[in-house]
Design an enzyme around this catalytic site. Structure first.
Site, PDB file in Angstrom:
ATOM      1  N   ARG A   1      42.699  31.241  37.201  1.00 17.50           N
ATOM      2  CA  ARG A   1      42.399  30.651  35.882  1.00 17.50           C
ATOM      3  C   ARG A   1      40.988  30.047  35.879  1.00 17.50           C
ATOM      4  NH1 ARG A   1      46.553  26.261  33.784  1.00 17.50           N
ATOM      5  NH2 ARG A   1      45.460  25.017  35.336  1.00 17.50           N
TER       6      ARG A   1
ATOM      7  N   LYS B   1      39.990  25.970  30.343  1.00 18.98           N
ATOM      8  CA  LYS B   1      40.259  24.641  30.901  1.00 18.98           C
ATOM      9  C   LYS B   1      38.961  23.846  30.985  1.00 18.98           C
ATOM     10  CE  LYS B   1      43.220  22.397  34.366  1.00 18.98           C
ATOM     11  NZ  LYS B   1      44.085  21.621  33.497  1.00 18.98           N
TER      12      LYS B   1
ATOM     13  N   TYR C   1      37.400  22.627  34.793  1.00 18.28           N
ATOM     14  CA  TYR C   1      38.039  21.965  35.923  1.00 18.28           C
ATOM     15  C   TYR C   1      39.354  22.648  36.264  1.00 18.28           C
ATOM     16  CZ  TYR C   1      41.491  19.530  32.966  1.00 18.28           C
ATOM     17  OH  TYR C   1      42.537  19.238  32.124  1.00 18.28           O
TER      18      TYR C   1
ATOM     19  N   ARG D   1      17.102  17.469  27.877  1.00 13.03           N
ATOM     20  CA  ARG D   1      18.414  17.820  27.324  1.00 13.03           C
ATOM     21  C   ARG D   1      18.223  18.867  26.230  1.00 13.03           C
ATOM     22  NH1 ARG D   1      21.087  16.159  22.704  1.00 13.03           N
ATOM     23  NH2 ARG D   1      23.362  16.068  22.834  1.00 13.03           N
TER      24      ARG D   1
ATOM     25  N   GLU E   1      51.612  22.227  22.840  1.00 15.57           N
ATOM     26  CA  GLU E   1      51.892  21.907  24.248  1.00 15.57           C
ATOM     27  C   GLU E   1      51.748  20.405  24.423  1.00 15.57           C
ATOM     28  OE1 GLU E   1      48.831  23.606  26.837  1.00 15.57           O
ATOM     29  OE2 GLU E   1      47.369  23.417  25.229  1.00 15.57           O
TER      30      GLU E   1
ATOM     31  N   LEU F   1      46.682  26.076  26.718  1.00 16.95           N
ATOM     32  CA  LEU F   1      46.210  26.435  28.060  1.00 16.95           C
ATOM     33  C   LEU F   1      47.304  27.259  28.739  1.00 16.95           C
ATOM     34  CD1 LEU F   1      43.907  25.764  30.185  1.00 16.95           C
ATOM     35  CD2 LEU F   1      45.616  24.248  31.197  1.00 16.95           C
TER      36      LEU F   1
HETATM   37  N1  PLP Z   1      48.376  22.274  29.074  1.00 13.34           N
HETATM   38  C1  PLP Z   1      47.339  21.419  29.161  1.00 13.34           C
HETATM   39  C2  PLP Z   1      46.586  21.065  27.937  1.00 13.34           C
HETATM   40  C3  PLP Z   1      46.976  20.893  30.414  1.00 13.34           C
HETATM   41  O1  PLP Z   1      45.934  20.054  30.506  1.00 13.34           O
HETATM   42  C4  PLP Z   1      47.728  21.230  31.553  1.00 13.34           C
HETATM   43  C5  PLP Z   1      47.393  20.701  32.878  1.00 13.34           C
HETATM   44  O2  PLP Z   1      46.556  19.870  33.035  1.00 13.34           O
HETATM   45  C6  PLP Z   1      48.807  22.107  31.409  1.00 13.34           C
HETATM   46  C7  PLP Z   1      49.102  22.623  30.156  1.00 13.34           C
HETATM   47  C8  PLP Z   1      49.633  22.520  32.595  1.00 13.34           C
HETATM   48  O3  PLP Z   1      48.952  23.475  33.352  1.00 13.34           O
HETATM   49  P1  PLP Z   1      49.238  23.667  34.909  1.00 13.34           P
HETATM   50  O4  PLP Z   1      50.696  23.969  35.021  1.00 13.34           O
HETATM   51  O5  PLP Z   1      48.406  24.823  35.262  1.00 13.34           O
HETATM   52  O6  PLP Z   1      48.854  22.396  35.573  1.00 13.34           O
END
Ligand code: PLP
Length: 285
Positions: free
Chosen positions: A52, A148, A33, A101, A180, A205
């Protein structure tokens, strides 16, 4: 106004939208997503999110069902159809629905592609003025957090625990260091004015807002260091903040109930939020 969503080529009222119970996103979290911010009806830093997206789908060998220019057209049409001024646009692509499945990639599956919008006043969010409280949680996620993926159960549990503790975000901890936020990138400003955020790797991420904020800070001669930091270092910092597409830049004022500095958003955080807002407005498409 009735909400319109996009599902596999059609713009339909949300109540009429259908995805199969055999969809692999639903059964295996086999999907990717992206979330882009919208200000004044325009997309913010969208190329970065689509880059991304391309990388994420590539990492799980999933073909995008549309070209990137067509995806932008669909995003714009959905924003227009919903009359969205400020908020976010969410898109998701999964490996589609196939019976029976089976874990192995199906040969004949057609990806499922959905989008929806959510109205949100990102610029005037109350939490941008007060700052937010974070709760630390063990980072129990899988080893490919650079993708993601829609497999977000670990973040759901962490953010639920944070909410139950009266906090607005969870900071995930691994080997004594902050990886994070549950849905945001984490930064601190050290006592000697160095901006610190963890380096990109499979542990986090690669945040699009993180990347933009780092670049904007460096352009203004601020020193930026990409390395891991601990909760005790964050508590001893001058300032701390998080970044994400749906929040931009927001101060972190407490961690597990302990204040950072005077417990109010710091001047550098406020300045970086303003600078990001200027960048967002100037580059919106
Ligand atoms: N880290 C995680 C785990 C996230 O889910 C997100 C955004 O949803 C971010 C960092 C921030 O990423 P972005 O600045 O691209 O929204």
């Amino acid at each position: 106004m009735e909400q319109i969503v996009y599902v596999d080529g059609a713009f339909v009222p949300a109540a009429d939208a259908k995805v199969s119970v055999f969809d692999r996103g639903f059964l295996f979290a086999d999907g990717i997503y992206e979330v882009s911010a919208v200000l004044d009806g325009k997309l913010i830093d969208n190329d970065s999110h689509l880059a991304r997206l391309e990388r994420s789908v590539g990492e799980i060998a999933l073909a995008l069902p549309e070209t990137l220019p067509r995806i932008v057209e669909i995003q714009k049409e959905l924003i227009a159809r919903n009359g969205l001024i400020d908020g976010v646009i969410y898109l998701q692509v999964t490996r589609g629905a196939v019976i029976p499945r089976d874990f192995v990639f199906p040969k004949e599956a057609k990806p499922t592609f959905v989008m929806f919008t959510t109205a949100k006043d990102i610029v005037n969010a109350a939490s941008a003025k007060t700052g937010i409280a974070v709760k630390t949680m063990p980072d129990i996620r899988w080893a490919r957090r650079d993708i993601k993926s829609v497999a977000l159960l670990a973040q759901v549990l962490a953010k639920q625990a944070a909410a139950e503790a009266g906090c607005q975000e969870a900071w995930m901890i691994e080997d004594g260091q902050v990886t994070e936020g549950g849905s945001s990138s984490a930064f601190i400003l050290t006592q000697d004015d160095v901006l610190v955020t963890r380096e990109n790797s499979s542990a986090i991420l690669p945040g699009c807002t993180r990347k933009a904020v780092m670049k904007l800070a460096e352009e203004r001669q601020l020193r930026v260091e990409e390395r891991a930091f601990s909760v005790s270092e964050a508590l001893a910092a001058k300032e701390a903040f998080i970044t994400s597409a749906s929040l931009f830049v927001q101060a972190v004022v407490t961690i597990d109930g302990q204040r950072i500095a005077n417990g109010r958003p710091g001047p550098m955080t406020n300045r970086l939020r303003e600078i990001y807002l200027e960048f967002a407005r100037a580059t919106a498409v």
